[in-house]
Design a protein around this motif. Sequence first.
Motif, PDB file in Angstrom:
ATOM      1  N   ARG A 279      86.598  21.773 -22.460  1.00  0.00           N
ATOM      2  CA  ARG A 279      85.554  21.915 -23.458  1.00  0.00           C
ATOM      3  C   ARG A 279      84.854  23.256 -23.264  1.00  0.00           C
ATOM      4  N   SER A 280      84.224  23.730 -24.317  1.00  0.00           N
ATOM      5  CA  SER A 280      83.459  24.960 -24.197  1.00  0.00           C
ATOM      6  C   SER A 280      82.207  24.694 -23.376  1.00  0.00           C
ATOM      7  N   THR A 281      81.881  25.583 -22.479  1.00  0.00           N
ATOM      8  CA  THR A 281      80.673  25.426 -21.673  1.00  0.00           C
ATOM      9  C   THR A 281      79.540  26.165 -22.351  1.00  0.00           C
ATOM     10  N   GLY A 282      78.510  25.411 -22.702  1.00  0.00           N
ATOM     11  CA  GLY A 282      77.392  25.992 -23.420  1.00  0.00           C
ATOM     12  C   GLY A 282      76.267  26.412 -22.511  1.00  0.00           C
ATOM     13  N   PRO A 283      75.146  26.820 -23.114  1.00  0.00           N
ATOM     14  CA  PRO A 283      74.002  27.308 -22.322  1.00  0.00           C
ATOM     15  C   PRO A 283      73.489  26.288 -21.325  1.00  0.00           C
ATOM     16  N   GLU A 284      73.522  24.989 -21.671  1.00  0.00           N
ATOM     17  CA  GLU A 284      72.996  23.975 -20.769  1.00  0.00           C
ATOM     18  C   GLU A 284      73.792  23.913 -19.471  1.00  0.00           C
ATOM     19  N   PHE A 285      75.125  24.067 -19.572  1.00  0.00           N
ATOM     20  CA  PHE A 285      75.987  24.069 -18.395  1.00  0.00           C
ATOM     21  C   PHE A 285      75.551  25.169 -17.427  1.00  0.00           C
ATOM     22  N   TYR A 286      75.377  26.373 -17.942  1.00  0.00           N
ATOM     23  CA  TYR A 286      75.011  27.494 -17.082  1.00  0.00           C
ATOM     24  C   TYR A 286      73.576  27.372 -16.582  1.00  0.00           C
ATOM     25  N   ARG A 287      72.667  26.825 -17.409  1.00  0.00           N
ATOM     26  CA  ARG A 287      71.299  26.626 -16.960  1.00  0.00           C
ATOM     27  C   ARG A 287      71.267  25.654 -15.785  1.00  0.00           C
ATOM     28  N   LEU A 288      72.036  24.569 -15.899  1.00  0.00           N
ATOM     29  CA  LEU A 288      72.088  23.590 -14.819  1.00  0.00           C
ATOM     30  C   LEU A 288      72.610  24.211 -13.537  1.00  0.00           C
ATOM     31  N   TRP A 289      73.688  24.994 -13.654  1.00  0.00           N
ATOM     32  CA  TRP A 289      74.283  25.557 -12.451  1.00  0.00           C
ATOM     33  C   TRP A 289      73.396  26.630 -11.836  1.00  0.00           C
ATOM     34  N   GLU A 290      72.638  27.360 -12.651  1.00  0.00           N
ATOM     35  CA  GLU A 290      71.696  28.321 -12.083  1.00  0.00           C
ATOM     36  C   GLU A 290      70.614  27.592 -11.297  1.00  0.00           C
ATOM     37  N   SER A 291      70.181  26.439 -11.798  1.00  0.00           N
ATOM     38  CA  SER A 291      69.182  25.645 -11.080  1.00  0.00           C
ATOM     39  C   SER A 291      69.756  25.101  -9.775  1.00  0.00           C
ATOM     40  N   ILE A 292      70.995  24.632  -9.833  1.00  0.00           N
ATOM     41  CA  ILE A 292      71.654  24.122  -8.626  1.00  0.00           C
ATOM     42  C   ILE A 292      71.778  25.230  -7.590  1.00  0.00           C
ATOM     43  N   ASP A 293      72.209  26.409  -8.028  1.00  0.00           N
ATOM     44  CA  ASP A 293      72.332  27.542  -7.107  1.00  0.00           C
ATOM     45  C   ASP A 293      70.994  27.897  -6.478  1.00  0.00           C
ATOM     46  N   SER A 294      69.931  27.852  -7.266  1.00  0.00           N
ATOM     47  CA  SER A 294      68.612  28.194  -6.749  1.00  0.00           C
ATOM     48  C   SER A 294      68.179  27.212  -5.661  1.00  0.00           C
ATOM     49  N   VAL A 295      68.413  25.920  -5.892  1.00  0.00           N
ATOM     50  CA  VAL A 295      68.056  24.899  -4.907  1.00  0.00           C
ATOM     51  C   VAL A 295      68.877  25.071  -3.633  1.00  0.00           C
ATOM     52  N   LEU A 296      70.177  25.322  -3.776  1.00  0.00           N
ATOM     53  CA  LEU A 296      71.037  25.467  -2.605  1.00  0.00           C
ATOM     54  C   LEU A 296      70.701  26.736  -1.823  1.00  0.00           C
ATOM     55  N   ALA A 297      70.346  27.808  -2.536  1.00  0.00           N
ATOM     56  CA  ALA A 297      69.973  29.051  -1.848  1.00  0.00           C
ATOM     57  C   ALA A 297      68.715  28.852  -1.014  1.00  0.00           C
ATOM     58  N   GLU A 298      67.752  28.120  -1.542  1.00  0.00           N
ATOM     59  CA  GLU A 298      66.527  27.852  -0.792  1.00  0.00           C
ATOM     60  C   GLU A 298      66.812  27.061   0.486  1.00  0.00           C
ATOM     61  N   ARG A 299      67.844  26.249   0.442  1.00  0.00           N
ATOM     62  CA  ARG A 299      68.171  25.414   1.593  1.00  0.00           C
ATOM     63  C   ARG A 299      69.135  26.101   2.552  1.00  0.00           C
ATOM     64  N   TYR A 300      70.121  26.835   2.022  1.00  0.00           N
ATOM     65  CA  TYR A 300      71.225  27.292   2.861  1.00  0.00           C
ATOM     66  C   TYR A 300      71.366  28.808   3.013  1.00  0.00           C
ATOM     67  N   LEU A 301      70.519  29.598   2.358  1.00  0.00           N
ATOM     68  CA  LEU A 301      70.616  31.054   2.510  1.00  0.00           C
ATOM     69  C   LEU A 301      69.327  31.657   3.058  1.00  0.00           C
ATOM     70  N   ALA A 340      78.096  30.141   8.328  1.00  0.00           N
ATOM     71  CA  ALA A 340      78.404  31.327   9.136  1.00  0.00           C
ATOM     72  C   ALA A 340      77.359  32.417   8.961  1.00  0.00           C
ATOM     73  N   LEU A 341      76.644  32.414   7.830  1.00  0.00           N
ATOM     74  CA  LEU A 341      75.610  33.405   7.572  1.00  0.00           C
ATOM     75  C   LEU A 341      74.287  33.050   8.242  1.00  0.00           C
ATOM     76  N   THR A 342      73.976  31.771   8.302  1.00  0.00           N
ATOM     77  CA  THR A 342      72.652  31.356   8.757  1.00  0.00           C
ATOM     78  C   THR A 342      72.637  30.763  10.164  1.00  0.00           C
ATOM     79  N   HIS A 343      73.805  30.447  10.713  1.00  0.00           N
ATOM     80  CA  HIS A 343      73.869  29.892  12.070  1.00  0.00           C
ATOM     81  C   HIS A 343      74.900  30.645  12.920  1.00  0.00           C
TER      82      HIS A 343
END
Length: 368
Positions: A279-301, A340-343
């Motif tokens: 299926r075509s990935t619309g704006p909501e798909f990318y918005r969700l993944w940007e939010s997921i990346d932001s949460v994971l970066a706060e925890r793991y980077l 490997a980056l944080t530990h």
Amino acid sequence: MTTEPDLIDRPVSFAYNYRMRCGCGGVEDLSAVDYEAEINDAHIPCSRCGGSIHFGRGVAALRDLNDPALENEQLSRLAWYHTSTSPDWPSLTNEEQQRERLRDFRLVTDEQIARLSDLALHVGTYEAAIENVLRRMKYQNDRDSRFFLYRVALNLDPTQVETDYRDENEQRAARLTNAELRDEGLHAVRYLNVYESPGSLSLAVTAGAIAAVQMVDLDGHGLVPDHDAELTERLGSFQRDLDADRQRPLPPPREPILALEQLQRRAAPRRGRAADSGRSTGPEFYRLWESIDSVLAERYLVGVNAIVAREFRDAVRPQRRDDDGAVRAYADFYATRAFALTHPSALIADLASRPAAALRARPAEIDR
């Protein structure tokens, strides 16, 4: 097997900043935050000549002026690192098998094959080795590859190491062959690495310069912490949002050509990536993944400089999908590669405790 080598590990940090060189010879410090933001259209003033430095890899300068690797006598006392997709680096297939592999590439002449089969081996700092993984994931179609980290002990005669260091931007270093080193009476050449951990020192060495290696599987070392309860709940919420977005009917295309492209995408075989999800990935798909990346970066980077964090995000981004369990699978992959980056201390301690394999001269690896 042999006993674990008694090597000196230099301090490791991915929170480093940069130094940039002006044409006048002056060198200026540059924070990773300013580098990532490309302040002043990627320019900083030079305090020596009053001019402006257009900063980037091409003018990266040595970061540590007191690096013990600047001294020939210290090279065999230091721990060096390398990452590879080969579980028995630097031992590979025999030379003829390497040549057959290279012949699979078009426009590769016999002379080029001979040269590529004789490339010197490369070792560097821990940071450079880990950043090499990100570079290969991003640029060399290795996003799904399994990587192994090697801690390398060298056996170098200080008189057979080139004095000073070469600048990878201006002098031949990264593509040197064993034959070229031998012709110059050398077994190692230092060079300023500008692609991985820019401003650090790496070595091009002959195969016989490697005395022993210790290895750990970067994806299977078992040291990655589990996601805590709060993060697990947030990941579950993201997955529910992603599932809802996947079930949302696609709007009808406004142009016939778009309808045809949509049908072709739906008919294409699934390979697990968002672009092939049917299926075509619309704006909501990318918005969700940007939010997921932001949460994971706060925890793991945490503690990773802005440039390396950006390279990491670019390297793992193709792992985004929209199928069942995609969010948790992505988070697991993210945490595993970020460890490997944080530990680094935990990973190096684990690596240093592994049995060391003694080596004889082996053919060079095709990748640097």
